[in-house]
Every structure is written in structure tokens, then in C-alpha cells.
Design a protein around this motif. Sequence first.
Motif, PDB file in Angstrom:
ATOM      1  N   MET A   1      38.312  38.656 -21.845  1.00 29.50           N
ATOM      2  CA  MET A   1      38.182  37.758 -20.695  1.00 29.50           C
ATOM      3  C   MET A   1      37.820  36.361 -21.173  1.00 29.50           C
ATOM      4  O   MET A   1      36.885  36.193 -21.951  1.00 29.50           O
ATOM      5  CB  MET A   1      37.101  38.266 -19.746  1.00 29.50           C
ATOM      6  CG  MET A   1      36.836  37.349 -18.561  1.00 29.50           C
ATOM      7  SD  MET A   1      35.446  37.927 -17.568  1.00 29.50           S
ATOM      8  CE  MET A   1      34.093  37.728 -18.722  1.00 29.50           C
ATOM      9  N   LYS A   2      38.577  35.381 -20.724  1.00 26.51           N
ATOM     10  CA  LYS A   2      38.312  34.001 -21.103  1.00 26.51           C
ATOM     11  C   LYS A   2      38.280  33.110 -19.866  1.00 26.51           C
ATOM     12  O   LYS A   2      38.930  33.386 -18.866  1.00 26.51           O
ATOM     13  CB  LYS A   2      39.380  33.504 -22.073  1.00 26.51           C
ATOM     14  CG  LYS A   2      39.347  34.181 -23.439  1.00 26.51           C
ATOM     15  CD  LYS A   2      40.352  33.561 -24.383  1.00 26.51           C
ATOM     16  CE  LYS A   2      40.274  34.216 -25.755  1.00 26.51           C
ATOM     17  NZ  LYS A   2      41.234  33.620 -26.711  1.00 26.51           N
ATOM     18  N   LYS A   3      37.509  32.046 -19.991  1.00 27.55           N
ATOM     19  CA  LYS A   3      37.439  31.064 -18.918  1.00 27.55           C
ATOM     20  C   LYS A   3      38.317  29.879 -19.289  1.00 27.55           C
ATOM     21  O   LYS A   3      38.288  29.406 -20.426  1.00 27.55           O
ATOM     22  CB  LYS A   3      35.998  30.617 -18.708  1.00 27.55           C
ATOM     23  CG  LYS A   3      35.788  29.709 -17.512  1.00 27.55           C
ATOM     24  CD  LYS A   3      34.310  29.424 -17.314  1.00 27.55           C
ATOM     25  CE  LYS A   3      34.081  28.540 -16.101  1.00 27.55           C
ATOM     26  NZ  LYS A   3      32.638  28.273 -15.877  1.00 27.55           N
ATOM     27  N   HIS A   4      39.102  29.423 -18.333  1.00 35.29           N
ATOM     28  CA  HIS A   4      40.034  28.331 -18.576  1.00 35.29           C
ATOM     29  C   HIS A   4      39.842  27.228 -17.540  1.00 35.29           C
ATOM     30  O   HIS A   4      39.556  27.504 -16.371  1.00 35.29           O
ATOM     31  CB  HIS A   4      41.487  28.816 -18.484  1.00 35.29           C
ATOM     32  CG  HIS A   4      41.817  29.955 -19.383  1.00 35.29           C
ATOM     33  ND1 HIS A   4      42.259  29.789 -20.677  1.00 35.29           N
ATOM     34  CD2 HIS A   4      41.769  31.296 -19.174  1.00 35.29           C
ATOM     35  CE1 HIS A   4      42.479  30.970 -21.223  1.00 35.29           C
ATOM     36  NE2 HIS A   4      42.191  31.900 -20.333  1.00 35.29           N
ATOM     37  N   ALA A   5      40.017  26.000 -17.986  1.00 39.54           N
ATOM     38  CA  ALA A   5      40.161  24.876 -17.062  1.00 39.54           C
ATOM     39  C   ALA A   5      41.661  24.649 -16.927  1.00 39.54           C
ATOM     40  O   ALA A   5      42.276  23.928 -17.707  1.00 39.54           O
ATOM     41  CB  ALA A   5      39.465  23.637 -17.597  1.00 39.54           C
ATOM     42  N   ALA A   6      42.256  25.317 -15.960  1.00 38.98           N
ATOM     43  CA  ALA A   6      43.708  25.288 -15.808  1.00 38.98           C
ATOM     44  C   ALA A   6      44.138  24.066 -15.003  1.00 38.98           C
ATOM     45  O   ALA A   6      43.524  23.729 -13.986  1.00 38.98           O
ATOM     46  CB  ALA A   6      44.183  26.561 -15.113  1.00 38.98           C
ATOM     47  N   VAL A   7      45.190  23.428 -15.467  1.00 36.38           N
ATOM     48  CA  VAL A   7      45.724  22.254 -14.781  1.00 36.38           C
ATOM     49  C   VAL A   7      46.934  22.669 -13.954  1.00 36.38           C
ATOM     50  O   VAL A   7      47.826  23.370 -14.443  1.00 36.38           O
ATOM     51  CB  VAL A   7      46.133  21.159 -15.794  1.00 36.38           C
ATOM     52  CG1 VAL A   7      46.722  19.954 -15.066  1.00 36.38           C
ATOM     53  CG2 VAL A   7      44.939  20.742 -16.638  1.00 36.38           C
ATOM     54  N   ILE A   8      46.959  22.255 -12.712  1.00 36.04           N
ATOM     55  CA  ILE A   8      48.100  22.556 -11.842  1.00 36.04           C
ATOM     56  C   ILE A   8      49.262  21.653 -12.238  1.00 36.04           C
ATOM     57  O   ILE A   8      49.165  20.426 -12.165  1.00 36.04           O
ATOM     58  CB  ILE A   8      47.740  22.332 -10.362  1.00 36.04           C
ATOM     59  CG1 ILE A   8      46.566  23.222  -9.960  1.00 36.04           C
ATOM     60  CG2 ILE A   8      48.949  22.609  -9.468  1.00 36.04           C
ATOM     61  CD1 ILE A   8      46.002  22.911  -8.587  1.00 36.04           C
ATOM     62  N   SER A   9      50.359  22.259 -12.682  1.00 34.12           N
ATOM     63  CA  SER A   9      51.527  21.461 -13.073  1.00 34.12           C
ATOM     64  C   SER A   9      52.541  21.346 -11.941  1.00 34.12           C
ATOM     65  O   SER A   9      53.357  20.418 -11.930  1.00 34.12           O
ATOM     66  CB  SER A   9      52.189  22.049 -14.322  1.00 34.12           C
ATOM     67  OG  SER A   9      52.521  23.406 -14.135  1.00 34.12           O
ATOM     68  N   SER A  10      52.511  22.281 -10.988  1.00 30.84           N
ATOM     69  CA  SER A  10      53.383  22.170  -9.816  1.00 30.84           C
ATOM     70  C   SER A  10      52.829  23.029  -8.689  1.00 30.84           C
ATOM     71  O   SER A  10      52.125  24.013  -8.935  1.00 30.84           O
ATOM     72  CB  SER A  10      54.821  22.595 -10.142  1.00 30.84           C
ATOM     73  OG  SER A  10      54.884  23.978 -10.421  1.00 30.84           O
ATOM     74  N   LYS A  11      53.154  22.640  -7.475  1.00 29.83           N
ATOM     75  CA  LYS A  11      52.741  23.404  -6.294  1.00 29.83           C
ATOM     76  C   LYS A  11      53.805  23.274  -5.216  1.00 29.83           C
ATOM     77  O   LYS A  11      54.366  22.196  -5.015  1.00 29.83           O
ATOM     78  CB  LYS A  11      51.407  22.900  -5.748  1.00 29.83           C
ATOM     79  CG  LYS A  11      50.859  23.750  -4.599  1.00 29.83           C
ATOM     80  CD  LYS A  11      49.737  23.049  -3.852  1.00 29.83           C
ATOM     81  CE  LYS A  11      50.280  22.063  -2.836  1.00 29.83           C
ATOM     82  NZ  LYS A  11      49.215  21.512  -1.950  1.00 29.83           N
ATOM     83  N   GLU A  12      54.079  24.383  -4.542  1.00 29.48           N
ATOM     84  CA  GLU A  12      55.079  24.368  -3.475  1.00 29.48           C
ATOM     85  C   GLU A  12      54.709  25.414  -2.432  1.00 29.48           C
ATOM     86  O   GLU A  12      54.337  26.535  -2.774  1.00 29.48           O
ATOM     87  CB  GLU A  12      56.468  24.685  -4.044  1.00 29.48           C
ATOM     88  CG  GLU A  12      57.572  24.720  -2.996  1.00 29.48           C
ATOM     89  CD  GLU A  12      58.905  25.159  -3.558  1.00 29.48           C
ATOM     90  OE1 GLU A  12      59.898  25.157  -2.800  1.00 29.48           O
ATOM     91  OE2 GLU A  12      58.960  25.529  -4.757  1.00 29.48           O
ATOM     92  N   MET A  13      54.800  25.039  -1.173  1.00 31.60           N
ATOM     93  CA  MET A  13      54.647  26.010  -0.092  1.00 31.60           C
ATOM     94  C   MET A  13      56.020  26.628   0.145  1.00 31.60           C
ATOM     95  O   MET A  13      56.914  25.985   0.689  1.00 31.60           O
ATOM     96  CB  MET A  13      54.118  25.330   1.168  1.00 31.60           C
ATOM     97  CG  MET A  13      52.732  24.719   1.022  1.00 31.60           C
ATOM     98  SD  MET A  13      51.446  25.922   0.569  1.00 31.60           S
ATOM     99  CE  MET A  13      51.462  26.994   2.022  1.00 31.60           C
TER     100      MET A  13
ATOM    101  N   THR B   1      47.426  26.206 -19.077  1.00 27.74           N
ATOM    102  CA  THR B   1      46.142  26.474 -19.715  1.00 27.74           C
ATOM    103  C   THR B   1      46.114  25.892 -21.124  1.00 27.74           C
ATOM    104  O   THR B   1      47.155  25.576 -21.700  1.00 27.74           O
ATOM    105  CB  THR B   1      45.867  27.988 -19.776  1.00 27.74           C
ATOM    106  OG1 THR B   1      46.953  28.647 -20.443  1.00 27.74           O
ATOM    107  CG2 THR B   1      45.730  28.560 -18.370  1.00 27.74           C
ATOM    108  N   ASP B   2      44.905  25.783 -21.668  1.00 25.27           N
ATOM    109  CA  ASP B   2      44.754  25.152 -22.977  1.00 25.27           C
ATOM    110  C   ASP B   2      45.172  26.054 -24.128  1.00 25.27           C
ATOM    111  O   ASP B   2      45.334  25.590 -25.258  1.00 25.27           O
ATOM    112  CB  ASP B   2      43.307  24.689 -23.179  1.00 25.27           C
ATOM    113  CG  ASP B   2      42.301  25.793 -22.885  1.00 25.27           C
ATOM    114  OD1 ASP B   2      42.736  26.897 -22.502  1.00 25.27           O
ATOM    115  OD2 ASP B   2      41.094  25.549 -23.026  1.00 25.27           O
ATOM    116  N   GLU B   3      45.341  27.345 -23.861  1.00 24.08           N
ATOM    117  CA  GLU B   3      45.794  28.286 -24.876  1.00 24.08           C
ATOM    118  C   GLU B   3      46.552  29.417 -24.190  1.00 24.08           C
ATOM    119  O   GLU B   3      46.409  29.630 -22.988  1.00 24.08           O
ATOM    120  CB  GLU B   3      44.613  28.837 -25.672  1.00 24.08           C
ATOM    121  CG  GLU B   3      43.541  29.499 -24.826  1.00 24.08           C
ATOM    122  CD  GLU B   3      42.363  29.944 -25.666  1.00 24.08           C
ATOM    123  OE1 GLU B   3      42.584  30.721 -26.618  1.00 24.08           O
ATOM    124  OE2 GLU B   3      41.236  29.530 -25.376  1.00 24.08           O
ATOM    125  N   PRO B   4      47.384  30.159 -24.928  1.00 21.34           N
ATOM    126  CA  PRO B   4      48.164  31.236 -24.303  1.00 21.34           C
ATOM    127  C   PRO B   4      47.267  32.250 -23.595  1.00 21.34           C
ATOM    128  O   PRO B   4      46.210  32.622 -24.105  1.00 21.34           O
ATOM    129  CB  PRO B   4      48.894  31.868 -25.493  1.00 21.34           C
ATOM    130  CG  PRO B   4      48.996  30.774 -26.497  1.00 21.34           C
ATOM    131  CD  PRO B   4      47.728  29.983 -26.360  1.00 21.34           C
TER     132      PRO B   4
END
Length: 246
Positions: free
Chosen positions: A1-13, A25-28
Motif C-alpha cells: 500500500m502506497k500513498k500518492h499525490a495523484a494529479v488529475i490529467s483529464s476529467k469528463e462527465m 502518479t509519481d511512480e507506477p
Amino acid sequence: MKKHAAVISSKEMIQENICSMTLQTDEPLEARPGQFLHLLPPGEGRFILRRPISICEIEETECRIVFRLEGDGTKAVAKQNSGDKLDVLGPLGQGFPDIQSGTVLLIGGGVGVPPLLAAAEQLHKNGVRIQARIGFADQNQVMLVEEMEKWAETIVYTEDGSAGRKGRVTDELETDNGFDTYFACGPKPMLKAVEAKAPASGYVSLEERMGCGFGACYACVMEKEDGTLVKACLDGPVFQSREVLL
């Protein structure tokens, strides 16, 4: 289990109440189909509990999630935009088995369809023949059909007949002998019907309320057929058919 600061690269409804979001994410993530991410909704301390969301597509440091806006937490996540960051734990839980041969039937209902898309892609890479039955209440809930058709022989059902076939994914399932095993994800009534009707054994992915997401809080405890207890977040969410009481 890892904690990530994930960046949203796209969003669509993709439907009025269905959000598709791609996270970087910063790593795979090294995730398997059927596993989930535990997202903390943004809100400056307003939210304490994370929200479990299944992984829909996986590729190195990028993954896609597709979820329904059901409460304040998921609505807060869906309000975020490209470039915003999300606090993410994962991948968590046990995923679908890595089937290498034969024919697998994917059975999905509503927001149970997204995790099956990740499974379909992996099964296709393994050279497995894939069939899919995906069902929705009506045409306004239909999603991921074109994506699923890339990997699987797909049949769409809606309860009112407004798209695809009228009926449910479990219709005529008891007479379908064209598959060796199945992966199913959706509401419990659907999963119960699948277990009762399917002529072959398979695997079910459960949609359970969770607290911590890694087995410490006992919020998602379920009973097995033999009376012992398991945790959906840690021992699941994927279980063998009839392994747990639905």
C-alpha cells in the motif's frame, strides 16, 4: 500500500452523474484488474473517510477511474479539474485472477462495469476469448460500451429497452454454456442472480462500504459460507463465487 499525490490529467462527465477521471502518479501503481484506489475527497478537513473507487484502466503511472456521484464525497472529487491533486492510497485489495486460457464471461451492472474493462484488456493480452454482458437501468446510464467492444464480444442490456437488449444481464444465463468462468461486478441482487444461474463457477467483485481500506477498522466484514469472517477491503473485493454470503 502506497500513498500518492495523484494529479488529475483529464476529467469528463460521460453521463449526467458518471465521472471519468485520469490520474497521473509519481511512480507506477503496479495495480491488477479488480483492485481499487482509496481517495480522500478534498475539502480542508471536511471529509475524514476515504472513498473506494475501482480502477478502470491502468498504464504505468497513469490510471483511469469511473465513478457515480452518489454523495458529498464523490461529488467533491468530481468537482476537481485537470491539474488538481488528489490524496490517494493504493492500489488496495485482491484483484481478479490472471486467467491464461479458455473463455471468460464478464458480467457487469452499472458502476460495476468499469473494473471489468481493466480485466478485459488484461485477458485480451493473455489471448483469452472474452464475452461481456453489461447492463444498465436505461440509456442515460450506459457507459464504456465502445471501450469494452475493443476487447470483448459485448451485449448491452437496459431494463427499459432504451438501449441494447431489453432485460437484465442474468437473463438466459442458466442456459449459456459458452464460457469456462466468469468475472462479475455490480449490485448484490445481480451477483446473487449470477451465482444462482451461471452454469460455471467464477469470481465476484463486491461493492462494499469501507472505512480504512486496509483491514484495520472492520467496517467491511463479511461472512463466508463456513461461518468465518473476511474483510472486503483486504481479502476482497474479489472473491470466488459462493465464497462469501451475499
